[in-house]
Design a protein around this motif. Sequence first.
Motif, PDB file in Angstrom:
ATOM      1  N   PHE B 224      61.568   9.948  39.851  1.00  0.00           N
ATOM      2  CA  PHE B 224      63.003   9.737  40.021  1.00  0.00           C
ATOM      3  C   PHE B 224      63.571   9.574  38.625  1.00  0.00           C
ATOM      4  CE2 PHE B 224      66.607   6.879  39.902  1.00  0.00           C
ATOM      5  CZ  PHE B 224      67.458   7.432  40.836  1.00  0.00           C
ATOM      6  N   MET B 225      64.626  10.324  38.326  1.00  0.00           N
ATOM      7  CA  MET B 225      65.260  10.108  37.033  1.00  0.00           C
ATOM      8  C   MET B 225      66.767  10.173  37.177  1.00  0.00           C
ATOM      9  SD  MET B 225      64.256  13.547  34.999  1.00  0.00           S
ATOM     10  CE  MET B 225      62.648  13.854  35.634  1.00  0.00           C
ATOM     11  N   ARG B 247      67.189   6.416  33.485  1.00  0.00           N
ATOM     12  CA  ARG B 247      66.019   5.814  34.116  1.00  0.00           C
ATOM     13  C   ARG B 247      64.977   6.882  34.389  1.00  0.00           C
ATOM     14  NH1 ARG B 247      63.875   1.693  36.788  1.00  0.00           N
ATOM     15  NH2 ARG B 247      65.603   0.354  36.216  1.00  0.00           N
ATOM     16  N   PHE B 248      63.729   6.478  34.283  1.00  0.00           N
ATOM     17  CA  PHE B 248      62.629   7.367  34.625  1.00  0.00           C
ATOM     18  C   PHE B 248      61.577   6.569  35.385  1.00  0.00           C
ATOM     19  CE2 PHE B 248      58.582   9.532  33.450  1.00  0.00           C
ATOM     20  CZ  PHE B 248      58.837  10.728  34.113  1.00  0.00           C
ATOM     21  N   ASN B 249      61.410   6.895  36.642  1.00  0.00           N
ATOM     22  CA  ASN B 249      60.381   6.249  37.465  1.00  0.00           C
ATOM     23  C   ASN B 249      59.376   7.324  37.872  1.00  0.00           C
ATOM     24  OD1 ASN B 249      61.887   3.975  37.298  1.00  0.00           O
ATOM     25  ND2 ASN B 249      62.503   3.910  39.452  1.00  0.00           N
ATOM     26  N   TYR B 250      58.116   7.007  37.709  1.00  0.00           N
ATOM     27  CA  TYR B 250      57.102   8.039  37.913  1.00  0.00           C
ATOM     28  C   TYR B 250      55.842   7.423  38.504  1.00  0.00           C
ATOM     29  CZ  TYR B 250      53.793  11.766  36.667  1.00  0.00           C
ATOM     30  OH  TYR B 250      52.835  12.738  36.695  1.00  0.00           O
ATOM     31  N   ASP B 251      55.251   8.110  39.469  1.00  0.00           N
ATOM     32  CA  ASP B 251      53.992   7.655  40.058  1.00  0.00           C
ATOM     33  C   ASP B 251      53.035   8.832  40.092  1.00  0.00           C
ATOM     34  OD1 ASP B 251      54.827   4.914  41.182  1.00  0.00           O
ATOM     35  OD2 ASP B 251      56.383   6.274  41.945  1.00  0.00           O
ATOM     36  N   HIS B 252      51.809   8.569  39.701  1.00  0.00           N
ATOM     37  CA  HIS B 252      50.821   9.637  39.637  1.00  0.00           C
ATOM     38  C   HIS B 252      49.486   9.150  40.191  1.00  0.00           C
ATOM     39  CE1 HIS B 252      48.551  13.044  38.195  1.00  0.00           C
ATOM     40  NE2 HIS B 252      47.729  12.229  37.546  1.00  0.00           N
ATOM     41  N   LYS B 253      48.924  10.005  41.016  1.00  0.00           N
ATOM     42  CA  LYS B 253      47.602   9.696  41.561  1.00  0.00           C
ATOM     43  C   LYS B 253      46.569  10.424  40.723  1.00  0.00           C
ATOM     44  CE  LYS B 253      46.289   8.804  46.102  1.00  0.00           C
ATOM     45  NZ  LYS B 253      46.348   8.945  47.563  1.00  0.00           N
ATOM     46  N   VAL B 254      45.766   9.665  39.997  1.00  0.00           N
ATOM     47  CA  VAL B 254      44.762  10.287  39.137  1.00  0.00           C
ATOM     48  C   VAL B 254      43.648  10.876  39.995  1.00  0.00           C
ATOM     49  CG1 VAL B 254      43.119   9.906  37.260  1.00  0.00           C
ATOM     50  CG2 VAL B 254      45.308   8.679  37.290  1.00  0.00           C
TER      51      VAL B 254
END
Lengths: 460, 890
Positions: B224-225, B247-254
């Motif tokens: 989300f930015m 704003r910068f919201n980030y989610d990552h599944k390694v």
Amino acid sequence: MKKVVKSLYILVFGLLLFGCGEDFLTLEPPKDVAQNVYLSTFTGAKNAVYAVYVPLQWGSYYGESAVTLPEVLSDNVKKSFKQGSGRYISEYQFNFSPESAPNLWGKAYNMIARANNIINALPSIDKEGHTDAEVNYIEAEVRFLRGLAYFDLVRFYGQSYIYTNDASHLGVPIVTKTEIGKPSRNKVAEVYLQVMSDLEFAAANLSNAEVPFLASKVAANALLSRVYLYMGDWAKAEIAATAALADKSEVYLASEWADSWNVTGGKESIFEIENKPGYPNVPGGGNTFAAMFSPNAYGDLVLTDDVYAIFTAGDVRGDIIIDDEGEKRCMKYSGNGSTDIDNFIVIRTSEVYLNRAEARFKQPGKASLALADLNMIRTNRGLPFLLTTTLSDIELERRRELLLEGHRFWDITRKGYDLDRGADCYALIKTIPYANNKKLVFPIPAREVNANPNIVQNPQ
Amino acid sequence: MALSVRRSCTGSVSVVSKEQLQNTPASSPEKALQGIASGITVSSTQGAPGANTEIRIRGIGTINAGSSPLYVIDGMPISSGDQTYQSTWGNHLSLINPDDIESISVLKDAASAAIYGSRAANGVIIITTKRGKTGKPKLTFTLQGGFNSLGNMDDLLNSNELWTLQHEASINAGYNPDDPTSPHYLNPDLKKTNVDWFDAVTRDAYFKKAELSLSGGNENDKYFMSFSYTKNEGNIISTSFDRISGRFNYDHKVNRRISIGTSTTLSYGKSQWYWADNSYSNPINGAITIFPWRKIKDDNGDWLWNMSENGNVNTVAHLEDSPMKNNSLKILGNGYMNIEILPGLNFRQTLGVDNTDLNEEYYQNENHYWSVAFATYPGELMKNNSRNTRLYSSSTLGYKKSVGLHSFEALTGYDVEKNDWNIFQAIAYGVKEDKQFLDMSSFGSEGGADLYQDLSSWAMVSYFGRVDYNFNRKYYATTSLRRDGSSRFGKNKKFGNFWSGAFSWRIKEEGFLKDITAINNMKLTIGYGTSGNDQIGDYESRGVYSPSKFRDYNSFAPNRIARPDLSWEKSATTNIALEFALIDRISGKLEVFNKKTTDMLFGVPVSETSGLVDPVKPATLRMNAASMTNRGVEVELHTKNIAAGGFMWETDLTYSMFRNKVLDMVVNDTIYDGTAYIHIKGQPYQQYYVHDFAGVDPGNGLAMWWDKKGNITYSKGEARDTKAGSPYPDFEMGFTNTLSFKGFRLSAFFYLRFGGEIYTFYRRYGEGDDVFGFTGTKPRMDRWQKPGDMTAQPKPIKGNPYGADAWDNERWISDGSFLRLKDVTFSYTIPSKLCRKINIDGINVFVKGQNLWTAHKSGTLDPEIDIVSGYIASPYPASKTYTIGLSMNF
């Protein structure tokens, strides 16, 4: 399972990395120093002395109230109709309640606590090679200030010295050690003893190296002459005045007088509180006592017709009284916020001459000596030389000379005179007979009485 | 807190959703809370954009320590309140863009807040920002604009009226104002000039806002930015608040076990401010003091700076030519890593930083009245640079397991926080106007410069654990334990322990209710918990000498007395709540609470012979003394009144009340604080204690007062003090009706505050005796004029010998009840069928009006004030706000 182990490593690593010991919570104020550390050396104690002077600059002390109130309550000053900041209405009306009592109380005790901390630390300091005399000098300097603070406290919150025969009426608590205590009020006589003891120690141990901006021998003697005058101890008042004048005796010539109010640390000045822009603690960025009198600033306070009338032709002191749209103002203080000019002179040589004149006159056979002191002032103010003198001549001269310097109210009450604020007084309270004297002393501030049940309030 | 913010099933939580937040032109997110959630009182102490807001959750929990709630954004506790040194225009939260917010949860009771332990005593406000979702990228563009209007105040006396009063006052005092030779002469020509100073210092203020956001993601990456810009003028001339933020919201599944992510915002704010205190420098107070026959500029168009007959400066000139500005840059971000060690067992590490750099600048013009009157070197330039940095780390281990009908969830963790603040200030004297915003060369001016620095830090360490259990989703139990250490407290007393327990019963799931269709839901929750407060000065427990200066000598002066035993203030709350939903139409919650605060960080009055002194109030020494309770009831109700044929009428109602009582103040049963308040054991904290007004004598027009013996006196000095109520309202209500049909939606929100007295400081200027000191306001014209007149306004007397108007005067206290139409919004969502034709997914337009109507009889311009002090320094009315907005999704 390998992954689990790896994860646990990360967990442990994380806790090690971000975990913190007890030290993490031990944060000390970066700019401050612990009292016992600071006052443990000669250097620390010596530097700490300067901070003892600071309360003198505050608005509830010689920054304003200690100068203005004795004028506003007396026959010298009234509230302007033309100009003002809305201040001094209640004061002019004599409307004092414990809630609105002057706050000199807390400021003076704050100064006393600063002094006490140093005095009590001195016996055990690391002298760092300094002599006992140098240590005594530190003590003498802060005892001068403590003596001044007690004198001001007892003037504000106790009836005048002569109120009872033996001055056994209530003064203020004598505190010689800093603590959260609930002390009760000492007798006025006891407070004066404390003042004398402090000032005499100061006179004996100080030099005149720092006149007039720091405490000095001459300042201690000069102040003692005033203290003895308030006590009616004429002989000692004379001796103290003579001792002071031996060290500093010059008075301004008539031609110099008007300009002398623009001089910093002038030749009459014995103890002077220097206010300058950039000095912290200077109230509101400027000494507000000057702003109250001056048409260039707030200008709330103007002269009464009564005091205006005492200046006769030729008197240079009348020359600095201006007409401001029908109201009269004495321009001792420019009030231009020029705080380096509007210092407050706590005591100066002219007062000491007048102290001695009064003290001599009260002693049998010294009228001619008194006359000499009086003429010293008169001739240097453009007034004719007198051949004889009465007490009222001396009192009148004192009123002229010390106008707006925070004396008048005390000069009336200390002698048991009735207060008559003059024909143009428009307050409800125009006169106060000395016999009906509840009004002649301020209430103890409510904040003190509420926190300290041992304080007996002055009758309201 | 590294908890994923999950609704606790057992606590008292009010949630504000993004639907409720959107279309809100609030400049700062917390301002949107009022009336929407029960138990929360929001007051803008200054009605100005970007300024600080007071939020009180469930009354007042503490007295002398800080009483603001804890703010948590995306799991991280952040700085709130005001960082400025010179103004109060540095509200940390105003740098958060409200449009980025997914939801705001307010944790009110200890059971839900206990996991935030230590600082949760005043409640916790949890802000969750938007995050990306799986799906195609969604682009949203929002545009809003509008204006604020103070309306027509028309309350100040004009020249004619003031002249009349002054004329009368002179005659009443026995002077002749018509004699040109008298010092009391009043020139009739004065009436020829009339300046409305209120109009001169105020204006209609415009604002606009634009935001662009993009969100989206797939199974492994979500983002989300957003970027936004807002520009707000203040209603006081020359004041403003602008913000640009991203704003910068980030989610990552390694991989299957490890995921990482971040929430980051960068925000720049800029404002120009005014003094919003109770001094004459406040332009609104200035308007009441400066006479209407004083002109703003002379005939050459130059400022007339000096208004010295009122002891004042020309406030218009001050605002225009002695500007006070600040700008701030905020970096707020955190990153997390989550590792699933075993199924159900998660380790999570979060690291965060919250940094604000603030620059303040003030130039006092060389021609400014204060410069001329008080400065040796006129013209003063002040610059403050400050930085507040908070670092945060949280490590948690969580475990989740279900066995049959039993579900467990356990969490344990360790948090560390450190906050550093510093300021550097430089003031240059003798700075001329033409140089005013020159850099360092100004500091070489003739008057020299002063430099000043200050710095302060605190740190906190917390260990915590929580266990949740539920049986068959019918019975829920939660318990938590937390141990907090704060650097602020005394050597031996840094740590405090806090715990909570709560039980919840979903009655609807029981057999006896299961088949009753009229009841859709019913749940009962009982909770108890303790929390703490450490909001005192960073080094208050240390006895120190602080830097001081006399003349040019550097010295140290005694500052504080050591208190090694100073420790946590604690509060314990019992909370009982019943949630229900009936006949598919009515849902709501009924809640009662009892909160008891003990070991309160309380300023105990001490004898000033100790050397302790306070410039304004009686000297106090903070100790763990005193206790008090707040008890209250809260109701939230939502009804669907009509739902038929695409038409819907819904009503939301919130009700909150609390009663406050002081149980003990240790030293005294009664404390008069030396101003206008008294505190009495067994009664609400903080009642007004003011001169007892007995009306105006119809015979002679003099103000009458009750004296200590119960007799009437004219002399204010003899007047006794009397209790005159407290600022706390009896209750508050929010009432919202929403009508919707197809894409149309109309809602109206009323807010009612009932009871509670307010203390309007500025009425002393407006309606006081001293018509020669102040311009005054219209009510003053109702003064007594002739025998028999019945009025509350005494006759004016020049130099009134009966004494001045004290500010602690019963005349300035009035009923603070009011009913306000806070918000009317009409919006239209264009049918998607139409939108798609122009390749847009959705379009929403709205118009909104706020504070359009208010009913009150407080005698003041705006009764909406902070309920703790009940005090109005200056009449800055809540402005009427009109907004129009558009939002498009692509």
